[in-house]
Design an enzyme around this catalytic site. Structure first.
Site, short mmCIF file in Angstrom:
data_model
loop_
_atom_site.label_atom_id
_atom_site.label_comp_id
_atom_site.label_asym_id
_atom_site.label_seq_id
_atom_site.Cartn_x
_atom_site.Cartn_y
_atom_site.Cartn_z
N SER A 45 -9.86 33.71 11.14
CA SER A 45 -10.05 34.73 10.11
C SER A 45 -10.91 34.12 9.02
CB SER A 45 -8.69 35.16 9.56
OG SER A 45 -8.82 36.34 8.81
N GLU A 46 -12.03 34.76 8.69
CA GLU A 46 -13.03 34.15 7.80
C GLU A 46 -12.50 33.82 6.41
OE1 GLU A 46 -15.92 37.29 7.79
OE2 GLU A 46 -15.04 38.22 6.04
#
Lengths: 218, 232
Positions: A45-46
């Site tokens: 997840s960025e």
């Protein structure tokens, strides 16, 4: 023809054992639900997490544990947390094996437009430009045509670009397409109930069709 | 060495009109809530704010936008704030949209004493306009400059009086990078502890980067999208 879940289900078949995968907002997020249990996959997840898990049970939501879409999630055993610079560092350094994202337009040479409709929607690009500029494996999940019925697989993108020469594969409700290095959309599979003729009609960009095109098995 | 101040009002006392501020957080997660409230109360304006998002209309930087305190936003995504979009489309608010990785890395460059970085993000797009492009090993990269911020305002989970900080889960995000990057860094923490209580091996931001720290209070920690699954 596939619905959104069908597109997600087909894309999940592209994920290999041991992959680190980034899933964009929208249809790509649904892919998480169809990753086969027999393989080990870590979702990145960025906003700074590896090992993204499912949504929490009601009552167990934690405001400090969210995904890139700002939804509450959980962390799986073996998760790791890091800051935003490291997050995009691992993306840029190609540690993330596969990026799956949505788009408004994809061109014959793999350009992608996914972030801006001038004068109408200018929300920002988020992490999309970083992801498409660095990933080696990029799959686009999108509807084949827009709300006006126009093809989203084009000779050239008309909307502001997110990246150039980067998309490798596209899955729409009509089929699966490779974007060829020399240009063009090569039809690999037809969605259930969809004919080659249907696909030709809906595709404005150069379509390459070789031999008998199999129907998708999902 | 004691960097503790009493509260947000004290921490931001020398922030003036026209300054450039970095504000940590991703969406509504890890927001320096006390400092934002203090900035709204103080009424400083003409600010340039570097922050990944602009909050929502009634939380986060949205509160500052409502009071017209922001002259320019430097962000990667500002989708969930109607007031922001309105000010942007009408030309009241100057906006620089920066790819999220570039935003984080420009903060990092400032914190690591590097004047510029090279990134492929934005090559071939409008982000590349007016920027130097260099080719390394056959691939084009944009030269992007380190940020120059007067203040970095961050939120951490725990911190000690020497400014060492520990973050919690995805509330870390931009806070850890921005903490290194401001000329002056202000940290608000959920729990302020004495030196020695934090394990040196587990400190995320060494205190050298932090100038002022205070015990925050009344954190709302709003959830932007409460998504759950059913127990079968």
């Amino acid at each position: 023809m596939l619905d959104k879940e069908g597109i997600a289900k087909r894309i999940a078949k592209e994920i290999k054992d041991g992959y680190y995968v980034n899933l964009g907002i929208g249809i790509p997020t649904l892919v998480a639900n169809y990753i086969p249990h027999e393989i080990d996959v870590v979702l990145q997840s960025e906003n700074g997490m590896l090992g993204m898990g499912p949504f929490p049970f009601e009552g167990e939501e934690d405001a400090d544990v969210i995904n890139a879409g700002k939804q509450t999630i959980t962390m799986l055993p073996g998760s790791a947390i890091f800051d935003s610079a490291m997050s995009f560092g691992m993306i840029r350094a190609k540690k993330v094996n596969l990026t799956i994202l949505g788009a408004m337009e994809v061109s014959e040479n793999g350009d992608i437009a996914s972030w801006k409709i001038p004068g109408k929607m200018v929300k920002g690009m988020g992490g999309a430009m970083d992801l498409v500029a660095s990933a080696e494996n990029i799959i686009v999940a999108m509807q084949h045509t827009n709300k006006a019925g126009e093809s989203k697989l084009l000779p050239k993108c008309m909307l502001p670009l997110t990246g150039i020469n980067c998309v490798k594969k596209i899955v729409t409700e009509l089929g699966v397409f490779d974007v060829l290095p020399e240009g063009g959309f090569k039809l690999l599979e037809r969605a259930p109930g969809v004919s080659v003729k249907d696909i030709k009609k809906a595709t404005a960009g150069k379509l390459i069709i070789e031999g008998e095109i199999p129907e998708m098995i999902i | 060495m004691n960097k503790v101040v009493n509260n947000a009002d004290e921490a931001i006392n020398d922030i003036k009109d026209g300054m450039t501020l970095m504000l940590g957080g991703f969406g509504l997660c890890g927001l320096p809530e006390n400092c934002i409230a203090a900035l709204v109360k103080k009424g400083v304006k003409e600010l340039t704010c570097i922050s990944n998002n602009a909050g929502v209309d009634d939380f986060g930087i949205g509160l500052m936008l409502k009071q017209r305190q922001v002259k320019k936003m430097i962000s990667s995504y500002v989708g969930e704030n109607a007031e922001f979009e309105r000010q942007l489309l009408s030309g009241e608010l100057e906006v620089e949209l920066v790819p999220q990785g570039t935003l984080a890395t420009r903060c990092m460059a400032a914190g690591y004493g590097m004047p510029a970085i090279f990134t492929p993000a934005g090559i071939g797009t409008e982000v590349a306009i007016g920027k130097e492009i260099r080719n390394f090993n056959g691939k084009d990269y944009l030269m992007e400059m380190a940020f120059d911020a007067d203040f970095a305002i961050v939120k951490a989970w725990k911190g000690d009086s020497m400014g060492n900080l520990v973050y919690r889960a995805t509330a870390r995000n931009f806070n850890a990078v921005m903490a290194m990057a401001g000329k002056i860094t202000i940290a608000e923490v959920e729990e302020l502890v004495k030196p020695g209580e934090l394990d040196p091996d587990h400190i995320h931001t060494p205190g050298i980067y932090v100038h002022r720290i205070f015990q925050g209070k009344n954190y709302e920690k709003r959830i932007e999208q409460r998504t759950v699954r059913k127990r079968i």
